[in-house]
Design a protein around this motif. Sequence first.
Motif, PDB file in Angstrom:
ATOM      1  N   GLN A 223     -21.773 147.298  -0.085  1.00  0.00           N
ATOM      2  CA  GLN A 223     -21.301 146.684   0.699  1.00  0.00           C
ATOM      3  C   GLN A 223     -20.325 148.349   1.043  1.00  0.00           C
ATOM      4  N   VAL A 224     -20.613 148.149   2.136  1.00  0.00           N
ATOM      5  CA  VAL A 224     -19.068 149.298   2.942  1.00  0.00           C
ATOM      6  C   VAL A 224     -18.401 148.271   4.413  1.00  0.00           C
ATOM      7  N   GLU A 225     -17.825 149.402   4.542  1.00  0.00           N
ATOM      8  CA  GLU A 225     -16.344 149.159   5.210  1.00  0.00           C
ATOM      9  C   GLU A 225     -17.544 148.551   6.448  1.00  0.00           C
ATOM     10  N   SER A 226     -18.359 149.334   6.954  1.00  0.00           N
ATOM     11  CA  SER A 226     -18.561 148.659   8.235  1.00  0.00           C
ATOM     12  C   SER A 226     -20.156 149.054   8.930  1.00  0.00           C
ATOM     13  N   LEU A 227     -20.713 148.174   9.681  1.00  0.00           N
ATOM     14  CA  LEU A 227     -22.353 148.936  10.075  1.00  0.00           C
ATOM     15  C   LEU A 227     -22.471 148.359  11.483  1.00  0.00           C
ATOM     16  N   ALA A 228     -22.789 149.819  12.301  1.00  0.00           N
ATOM     17  CA  ALA A 228     -23.039 149.183  13.330  1.00  0.00           C
ATOM     18  C   ALA A 228     -24.783 148.192  13.414  1.00  0.00           C
ATOM     19  N   THR A 229     -24.613 147.059  14.263  1.00  0.00           N
ATOM     20  CA  THR A 229     -25.872 146.764  14.573  1.00  0.00           C
ATOM     21  C   THR A 229     -26.678 146.732  15.870  1.00  0.00           C
ATOM     22  N   ASP A 230     -28.308 146.425  15.905  1.00  0.00           N
ATOM     23  CA  ASP A 230     -28.728 146.526  16.859  1.00  0.00           C
ATOM     24  C   ASP A 230     -28.812 145.292  17.671  1.00  0.00           C
ATOM     25  N   THR A 231     -29.344 145.033  19.227  1.00  0.00           N
ATOM     26  CA  THR A 231     -29.781 143.927  19.750  1.00  0.00           C
ATOM     27  C   THR A 231     -30.918 142.891  18.896  1.00  0.00           C
ATOM     28  N   TRP A 232     -31.629 143.460  18.107  1.00  0.00           N
ATOM     29  CA  TRP A 232     -32.802 142.938  17.730  1.00  0.00           C
ATOM     30  C   TRP A 232     -32.367 142.749  15.824  1.00  0.00           C
ATOM     31  N   ASP A 233     -31.259 142.614  15.652  1.00  0.00           N
ATOM     32  CA  ASP A 233     -31.030 142.623  14.053  1.00  0.00           C
ATOM     33  C   ASP A 233     -30.940 141.046  14.022  1.00  0.00           C
ATOM     34  N   ILE A 234     -31.719 140.373  12.967  1.00  0.00           N
ATOM     35  CA  ILE A 234     -31.249 139.202  12.914  1.00  0.00           C
ATOM     36  C   ILE A 234     -30.102 138.420  12.297  1.00  0.00           C
ATOM     37  N   PRO A 235     -29.459 137.797  12.380  1.00  0.00           N
ATOM     38  CA  PRO A 235     -28.035 137.303  11.571  1.00  0.00           C
ATOM     39  C   PRO A 235     -28.442 136.506  10.660  1.00  0.00           C
ATOM     40  N   LEU A 236     -27.643 137.264   9.826  1.00  0.00           N
ATOM     41  CA  LEU A 236     -27.174 136.392   8.453  1.00  0.00           C
ATOM     42  C   LEU A 236     -26.561 135.102   7.592  1.00  0.00           C
ATOM     43  N   PHE A 237     -27.295 133.859   6.845  1.00  0.00           N
ATOM     44  CA  PHE A 237     -26.469 133.607   7.232  1.00  0.00           C
ATOM     45  C   PHE A 237     -25.142 133.576   6.023  1.00  0.00           C
ATOM     46  N   ALA A 238     -25.186 134.680   5.150  1.00  0.00           N
ATOM     47  CA  ALA A 238     -24.676 134.853   3.639  1.00  0.00           C
ATOM     48  C   ALA A 238     -25.395 135.727   3.296  1.00  0.00           C
ATOM     49  N   ILE A 239     -24.586 136.534   2.650  1.00  0.00           N
ATOM     50  CA  ILE A 239     -24.968 137.695   1.926  1.00  0.00           C
ATOM     51  C   ILE A 239     -24.357 137.194   0.468  1.00  0.00           C
ATOM     52  N   ALA A 240     -25.594 137.207  -0.338  1.00  0.00           N
ATOM     53  CA  ALA A 240     -25.298 137.265  -2.244  1.00  0.00           C
ATOM     54  C   ALA A 240     -25.428 138.008  -2.490  1.00  0.00           C
ATOM     55  N   THR A 241     -24.886 138.654  -3.584  1.00  0.00           N
ATOM     56  CA  THR A 241     -24.197 139.586  -4.526  1.00  0.00           C
ATOM     57  C   THR A 241     -24.144 139.253  -5.919  1.00  0.00           C
ATOM     58  N   ASP A 242     -23.697 139.921  -6.932  1.00  0.00           N
ATOM     59  CA  ASP A 242     -23.513 139.978  -8.278  1.00  0.00           C
ATOM     60  C   ASP A 242     -22.164 139.528  -8.500  1.00  0.00           C
ATOM     61  N   LYS A 243     -21.611 139.193  -7.507  1.00  0.00           N
ATOM     62  CA  LYS A 243     -19.663 139.162  -7.310  1.00  0.00           C
ATOM     63  C   LYS A 243     -19.465 138.436  -6.737  1.00  0.00           C
ATOM     64  N   GLU A 244     -20.491 137.452  -5.492  1.00  0.00           N
ATOM     65  CA  GLU A 244     -19.805 136.378  -4.791  1.00  0.00           C
ATOM     66  C   GLU A 244     -21.016 136.102  -3.923  1.00  0.00           C
ATOM     67  N   ILE A 245     -20.406 135.152  -2.754  1.00  0.00           N
ATOM     68  CA  ILE A 245     -21.237 134.961  -1.311  1.00  0.00           C
ATOM     69  C   ILE A 245     -20.585 134.646  -0.939  1.00  0.00           C
ATOM     70  N   ILE A 246     -20.856 135.897   0.190  1.00  0.00           N
ATOM     71  CA  ILE A 246     -20.234 135.992   1.383  1.00  0.00           C
ATOM     72  C   ILE A 246     -20.690 135.340   2.542  1.00  0.00           C
ATOM     73  N   LEU A 247     -20.018 134.081   2.854  1.00  0.00           N
ATOM     74  CA  LEU A 247     -20.570 133.130   4.291  1.00  0.00           C
ATOM     75  C   LEU A 247     -20.271 133.995   5.571  1.00  0.00           C
ATOM     76  N   THR A 248     -20.849 134.441   6.614  1.00  0.00           N
ATOM     77  CA  THR A 248     -20.835 134.808   7.462  1.00  0.00           C
ATOM     78  C   THR A 248     -21.266 133.632   8.361  1.00  0.00           C
ATOM     79  N   HIS A 249     -21.855 132.388   8.717  1.00  0.00           N
ATOM     80  CA  HIS A 249     -22.247 131.332   9.515  1.00  0.00           C
ATOM     81  C   HIS A 249     -22.347 131.956  11.006  1.00  0.00           C
ATOM     82  N   ASN A 250     -23.638 132.233  10.528  1.00  0.00           N
ATOM     83  CA  ASN A 250     -24.121 133.355  11.675  1.00  0.00           C
ATOM     84  C   ASN A 250     -25.676 132.159  12.423  1.00  0.00           C
TER      85      ASN A 250
END
Length: 218
Positions: free
Chosen positions: A191-218
């Motif tokens: 995990q990093v503080e922030s990432l730049a995105t590009d127009t072609w990046d496909i949004p994620l519904f969630a990110i799953a790690t060994d610590k948690e599920i992060i719901l992005t609801h995209n």
Amino acid sequence: MADSFDSQTDQPLNNLALAKKQLRNELRARRRALNPTQQMQASLFLLRHLMKLPQFMRARNVALYIANDGEIDPEPIARQLWKMEKHCFLPVLRPDKRKDLWFVEYTPDALLTKNRFGIPEPDFRSQHRMSAQLLDVVLMPLVGFDRTGARLGMGGGFYDATFAFKQKLSTGSKTPAAKPVLIGLAHACQQVESLATDTWDIPLFAIATDKEIILTHN
């Protein structure tokens, strides 16, 4: 000072591309630094978190990947899915070298051979192949992510090209295609503080790690 070049295209890198390349190297080093015990524990914790996610538990056809370069390993997820009599699929590079991926069934006894990047794949000629649009859940490997759901991949653009239809409006609908649910997988240390995105990046519904599920609801 000599220009930096992309190793895949031999094209000069601009400042943003160079920054992304440097960040990729740093984050890949972080995950490679995890020892085998840490990797195994991370995989098991990842499975526990995913099994609390209704979209994952309801899925019948799930795409995942063979871990490489220190990626969090979804093999325990595959074993659990087989136990639940669900179907697993692996991404396969198209033989015509287009960016789109094929998804080929992954069974416990599947014979795997390495592709041009050295990553094992099932044989698309002998195993069932499924369209990306028909998958229920896709578990994607990440190099980096932030808590908004922005992600950093390896830079090849294979997943973005394959799931570009997720950004397009469905026929007669004002909402993007609902299937498949895209979930990025990573170690929490990526995990990093922030990432730049590009127009072609496909949004994620969630990110799953060994610590948690992060719901992005995209």
